[in-house]
Design a protein around this motif. Structure first.
Motif, PDB file in Angstrom:
ATOM      1  N   LEU A 269       3.836  -5.246 -27.171  1.00 19.76           N
ATOM      2  CA  LEU A 269       4.296  -4.819 -26.001  1.00 19.76           C
ATOM      3  C   LEU A 269       5.610  -3.624 -25.446  1.00 19.76           C
ATOM      4  O   LEU A 269       6.690  -4.728 -26.168  1.00 19.76           O
ATOM      5  N   GLY A 270       5.476  -3.242 -25.706  1.00 16.15           N
ATOM      6  CA  GLY A 270       7.516  -1.940 -25.366  1.00 16.15           C
ATOM      7  C   GLY A 270       8.307  -2.773 -24.857  1.00 16.15           C
ATOM      8  O   GLY A 270       9.073  -2.972 -24.829  1.00 16.15           O
ATOM      9  N   LYS A 271       7.768  -2.002 -23.240  1.00 13.69           N
ATOM     10  CA  LYS A 271       8.133  -2.481 -22.444  1.00 13.69           C
ATOM     11  C   LYS A 271       7.887  -2.799 -21.340  1.00 13.69           C
ATOM     12  O   LYS A 271       7.036  -2.016 -20.827  1.00 13.69           O
ATOM     13  N   ILE A 272       8.187  -3.156 -19.885  1.00  7.56           N
ATOM     14  CA  ILE A 272       7.691  -3.336 -18.543  1.00  7.56           C
ATOM     15  C   ILE A 272       9.157  -2.932 -17.668  1.00  7.56           C
ATOM     16  O   ILE A 272       9.891  -3.740 -17.512  1.00  7.56           O
ATOM     17  N   THR A 273       8.459  -1.474 -17.040  1.00  6.74           N
ATOM     18  CA  THR A 273       9.782  -1.686 -16.048  1.00  6.74           C
ATOM     19  C   THR A 273       9.670  -1.330 -14.116  1.00  6.74           C
ATOM     20  O   THR A 273       8.367  -0.911 -14.154  1.00  6.74           O
ATOM     21  N   ALA A 274      10.329  -2.098 -13.799  1.00  9.22           N
ATOM     22  CA  ALA A 274       9.967  -2.026 -12.206  1.00  9.22           C
ATOM     23  C   ALA A 274      10.678  -1.909 -11.613  1.00  9.22           C
ATOM     24  O   ALA A 274      12.228  -1.497 -11.955  1.00  9.22           O
ATOM     25  N   GLU A 275      10.880  -0.728 -10.875  1.00  4.96           N
ATOM     26  CA  GLU A 275      11.932  -0.529 -10.174  1.00  4.96           C
ATOM     27  C   GLU A 275      11.498   0.094  -8.529  1.00  4.96           C
ATOM     28  O   GLU A 275      10.692   0.647  -8.155  1.00  4.96           O
ATOM     29  N   THR A 276      12.697   0.232  -7.440  1.00  9.95           N
ATOM     30  CA  THR A 276      12.900   0.340  -6.249  1.00  9.95           C
ATOM     31  C   THR A 276      13.630   1.542  -5.469  1.00  9.95           C
ATOM     32  O   THR A 276      15.101   1.244  -5.515  1.00  9.95           O
ATOM     33  N   THR A 277      13.398   3.008  -4.793  1.00 13.68           N
ATOM     34  CA  THR A 277      14.217   3.698  -4.440  1.00 13.68           C
ATOM     35  C   THR A 277      14.204   3.942  -2.977  1.00 13.68           C
ATOM     36  O   THR A 277      13.136   4.073  -2.263  1.00 13.68           O
ATOM     37  N   ALA A 278      15.167   3.422  -2.866  1.00 14.95           N
ATOM     38  CA  ALA A 278      14.769   3.748  -0.556  1.00 14.95           C
ATOM     39  C   ALA A 278      15.495   5.314  -0.935  1.00 14.95           C
ATOM     40  O   ALA A 278      16.135   6.186  -0.732  1.00 14.95           O
ATOM     41  N   GLU A 279      13.852   6.189  -0.096  1.00  9.31           N
ATOM     42  CA  GLU A 279      13.909   7.642  -0.063  1.00  9.31           C
ATOM     43  C   GLU A 279      14.862   7.475   0.660  1.00  9.31           C
ATOM     44  O   GLU A 279      15.907   8.899   2.028  1.00  9.31           O
ATOM     45  N   SER A 280      14.925   6.893   2.333  1.00 10.85           N
ATOM     46  CA  SER A 280      15.574   7.055   3.390  1.00 10.85           C
ATOM     47  C   SER A 280      15.748   5.792   4.235  1.00 10.85           C
ATOM     48  O   SER A 280      15.417   5.015   3.211  1.00 10.85           O
ATOM     49  N   ARG A 281      16.422   5.436   5.533  1.00  7.75           N
ATOM     50  CA  ARG A 281      15.783   4.642   5.906  1.00  7.75           C
ATOM     51  C   ARG A 281      14.238   3.913   6.442  1.00  7.75           C
ATOM     52  O   ARG A 281      14.156   2.544   6.186  1.00  7.75           O
ATOM     53  N   ASP A 282      13.485   4.492   6.752  1.00  7.98           N
ATOM     54  CA  ASP A 282      12.276   4.430   6.266  1.00  7.98           C
ATOM     55  C   ASP A 282      10.722   4.657   5.641  1.00  7.98           C
ATOM     56  O   ASP A 282       9.987   3.732   5.474  1.00  7.98           O
ATOM     57  N   ILE A 283      11.720   4.793   4.301  1.00  8.57           N
ATOM     58  CA  ILE A 283      10.838   5.070   3.001  1.00  8.57           C
ATOM     59  C   ILE A 283      11.527   4.654   2.186  1.00  8.57           C
ATOM     60  O   ILE A 283      12.610   5.129   1.952  1.00  8.57           O
ATOM     61  N   SER A 284      10.700   4.036   1.515  1.00  9.67           N
ATOM     62  CA  SER A 284      10.815   3.982   0.033  1.00  9.67           C
ATOM     63  C   SER A 284       9.771   3.355  -0.821  1.00  9.67           C
ATOM     64  O   SER A 284       8.302   3.892  -0.625  1.00  9.67           O
ATOM     65  N   ARG A 285       9.837   4.089  -2.531  1.00  6.51           N
ATOM     66  CA  ARG A 285       9.361   4.590  -3.043  1.00  6.51           C
ATOM     67  C   ARG A 285       9.065   3.568  -4.370  1.00  6.51           C
ATOM     68  O   ARG A 285      10.541   2.891  -5.282  1.00  6.51           O
ATOM     69  N   SER A 286       7.625   2.428  -5.034  1.00  4.01           N
ATOM     70  CA  SER A 286       8.225   1.580  -5.881  1.00  4.01           C
ATOM     71  C   SER A 286       7.379   2.085  -7.034  1.00  4.01           C
ATOM     72  O   SER A 286       6.361   2.517  -7.146  1.00  4.01           O
ATOM     73  N   ARG A 287       8.311   2.072  -8.216  1.00  8.35           N
ATOM     74  CA  ARG A 287       7.461   1.977  -9.761  1.00  8.35           C
ATOM     75  C   ARG A 287       7.175   0.981 -10.839  1.00  8.35           C
ATOM     76  O   ARG A 287       7.901   0.734 -10.894  1.00  8.35           O
ATOM     77  N   LEU A 288       6.303   1.468 -11.053  1.00  9.73           N
ATOM     78  CA  LEU A 288       5.779   0.491 -12.138  1.00  9.73           C
ATOM     79  C   LEU A 288       4.775   0.606 -13.236  1.00  9.73           C
ATOM     80  O   LEU A 288       4.568   1.962 -13.460  1.00  9.73           O
ATOM     81  N   ARG A 289       5.972   0.611 -14.564  1.00  3.07           N
ATOM     82  CA  ARG A 289       5.341   1.190 -16.258  1.00  3.07           C
ATOM     83  C   ARG A 289       5.522   0.191 -17.100  1.00  3.07           C
ATOM     84  O   ARG A 289       6.557  -0.166 -16.990  1.00  3.07           O
ATOM     85  N   VAL A 290       4.822   0.828 -17.590  1.00  2.00           N
ATOM     86  CA  VAL A 290       3.921  -0.566 -18.973  1.00  2.00           C
ATOM     87  C   VAL A 290       4.075   0.812 -20.179  1.00  2.00           C
ATOM     88  O   VAL A 290       2.948   1.439 -19.860  1.00  2.00           O
ATOM     89  N   GLU A 291       4.962   0.307 -20.580  1.00  2.62           N
ATOM     90  CA  GLU A 291       5.044   1.263 -22.648  1.00  2.62           C
ATOM     91  C   GLU A 291       4.733   0.492 -23.307  1.00  2.62           C
ATOM     92  O   GLU A 291       5.207  -0.760 -23.305  1.00  2.62           O
TER      93      GLU A 291
END
Length: 490
Positions: A269-291
């Motif tokens: 397995l290469g790597k696993i990455t998870a990140e959460t970004t707040a696009e505004s006060r009420d909106i957040s985006r979470s992303r999970l990648r397995v490479e």
């Protein structure tokens, strides 16, 4: 005037000289008081040194009377006792007790062993260095059965540190299995919120001298928020095994996977990455990648022989997969969207999944935050839409080819037989309707022809999570309740 100046200067010299003489006595007195206080608390020490001008305390060979704690050396520099504590007559002369504050520029400990009386395990740490330590006063009163864990949770909730660096730390369970790391670095820790948490050289090992079952080269994180979990773990009602809920993490990356388990089954397995970004006060985006996931079993591994035979029958040396999923938390619209989850492998298939939950209330988020899964069924959240798309890139052909080889049939016959089984399939306890017949026929044609299969769920009205129980009842009309349709394209 000159005589007055001379008299003042002489007095200053006398005071400084007297202070220089009395400082060693004061340091010796403070050291004796600290040692006596520690002994009265059930901690034996070999030696205590106090340097008032340097505001430092050094202690050698600390051992608790019950053997739960052993520390080779303990040194704190740049001590600053809070003024409010002094005003109330509380001075740091009897040793640090549970609940008491501590402020220091630098804290250094070595050769640490802390037993876990609740589970019978133990922590060992070669060296720990912390800078800009600020421990606020906290509640030390707890009469329950998990005193050690609860008070540590309260301590961590009251602690702020600029940086902590640990080397060679190991946690050993009662069955002698262990979890260890070469180095751990914490940056900008504020009462449960980690600015940075990095770990190098993690190893999970079973009892005995076997190679580690699983190793992790590096874990890098930022914005890890454990404040809610520490509040729960520090409460009077907390017990081991209770759900901890969701842990907010701004960024995390795991890489350098290895170990006996990975080798045994031919995994990498290469790597696993998870990140959460707040696009505004009420909106957040979470992303999970397995490479870089690869399954390439070896004939030399007994456990992987069966998997190797299947891959060989599929005319594959290895399976390579990648995963990428993005989820949007839109509290302004009371929605949770799975924007795009993709799973794909060369010469196999590409799959994607999207979904949208609507009418999400605060009870839903509380259930997610506190890990109370069953509470979700009582919220107002509802499934508005979902889509699963599978594009065949050779998976059907290879799978049927393997089945034909292992079963001694022709691939054409295997394909026709599987398609026929799908058309005749009648799920137990489910209402068989014309719409379900059409759905199964489309899936069967996908098996026969390949192409891209799309399954849509568009319930009208949106299907509330509190109504999911209906789907498990005998005679449930799944197709109509979920609004299921299937399409096939080339």
């Amino acid at each position: 005037m000159k005589k007055a100046v001379v008299v003042v200067a002489a007095l200053l010299v006398i005071l400084v000289g007297a202070g220089a003489v009395t400082v060693p006595f004061a340091e010796d007195y403070a050291a004796r008081r600290i040692k006596t206080g520690l002994v009265q608390s059930g901690i034996d020490v070999e030696d205590v040194k106090v340097h008032l001008l340097e505001r430092s305390v050094a202690i050698d060979r600390m051992t608790s009377s019950n053997g739960d704690m052993k520390i080779g050396s303990w040194k704190v520099e740049g001590l600053a006792w809070p003024f409010d504590e002094i005003r109330q007559g509380r001075l740091p002369l009897d040793g640090l007790k549970w609940g008491e504050p501590l402020q220091a520029a630098r804290l250094h400990l070595s050769d640490i062993r802390l037993a876990d009386p609740d589970e019978g395990g133990a922590w060992t740490i070669k060296e720990l260095v912390a800078t800009e330590v600020d421990l606020q006063r906290y509640d030390p009163v707890y009469e329950g059965p998990f005193r050690h864990r609860v008070l540590i949770a309260r301590l961590l909730r009251a602690l702020s540190v600029k940086q902590i660096e640990q080397t060679e730390f190991v946690h050993t369970n009662i069955d002698e299995s262990s979890l260890s790391a070469d180095k751990l670095v914490v940056g900008d820790y504020v009462q449960g919120l980690f600015g940075k948490l990095d770990i190098e050289g993690m190893k999970a090992a079973n009892a005995g001298a076997k190679p580690p079952e699983l190793t992790l080269g590096e874990l890098r994180t930022s914005g890890v928020d454990l404040r809610r979990q520490l509040d729960l773990a520090g409460s009077i009602d907390w017990e081991p095994g209770m759900p901890i809920g969701r842990v907010p993490i701004a960024f995390a990356e795991l890489s350098g996977f290895g170990g006996n388990l990975m080798t045994r089954y031919g995994l990498s397995l290469g790597k696993i990455t998870a990140e959460t970004t707040a696009e505004s006060r009420d909106i957040s985006r979470s992303r999970l990648r397995v490479e870089g996931f690869v399954l390439a079993p070896s004939w030399r591994s007994v456990e992987a022989v069966a998997t190797r035979m299947v891959l060989q029958a599929m005319n594959l040396d290895a399976v390579r997969l990648g995963f990428d999923c993005s989820v949007v938390d839109d509290r302004a619209r009371h929605e949770l969207r799975v924007d795009d989850c993709k799973l794909g492998g060369p010469n196999l298939a590409d799959a994607s999944f999207t979904a949208r939950l609507v009418d999400i209330d605060e009870e839903f988020w509380e259930a997610v935050d506190f890990g109370e899964v069953y509470v979700l069924l009582g919220t107002k959240a509802a499934l508005a839409a979902a889509r699963l798309t599978v594009a065949d890139k050779g998976l059907l052909q290879r799978s049927l080819q393997a089945k034909a080889k292992l079963g001694g049939k022709e691939i054409v016959a295997e394909r026709a037989e599987l398609a026929g089984e799908i058309r005749r399939h009648q799920p137990h306890g489910v209402l068989i309707t014309q719409d379900m017949t059409k759905l199964l026929d489309t899936i069967a044609r996908f098996v026969e022809q390949g192409g891209t299969l799309t399954l849509d769920a568009t319930p009208r009205p949106a299907l509330g999570l509190d109504k999911l129980e209906y789907l498990g009842r005998p005679g449930a009309d799944l197709v109509n309740a979920l609004g299921l349709t299937a399409t096939l394209s080339r």
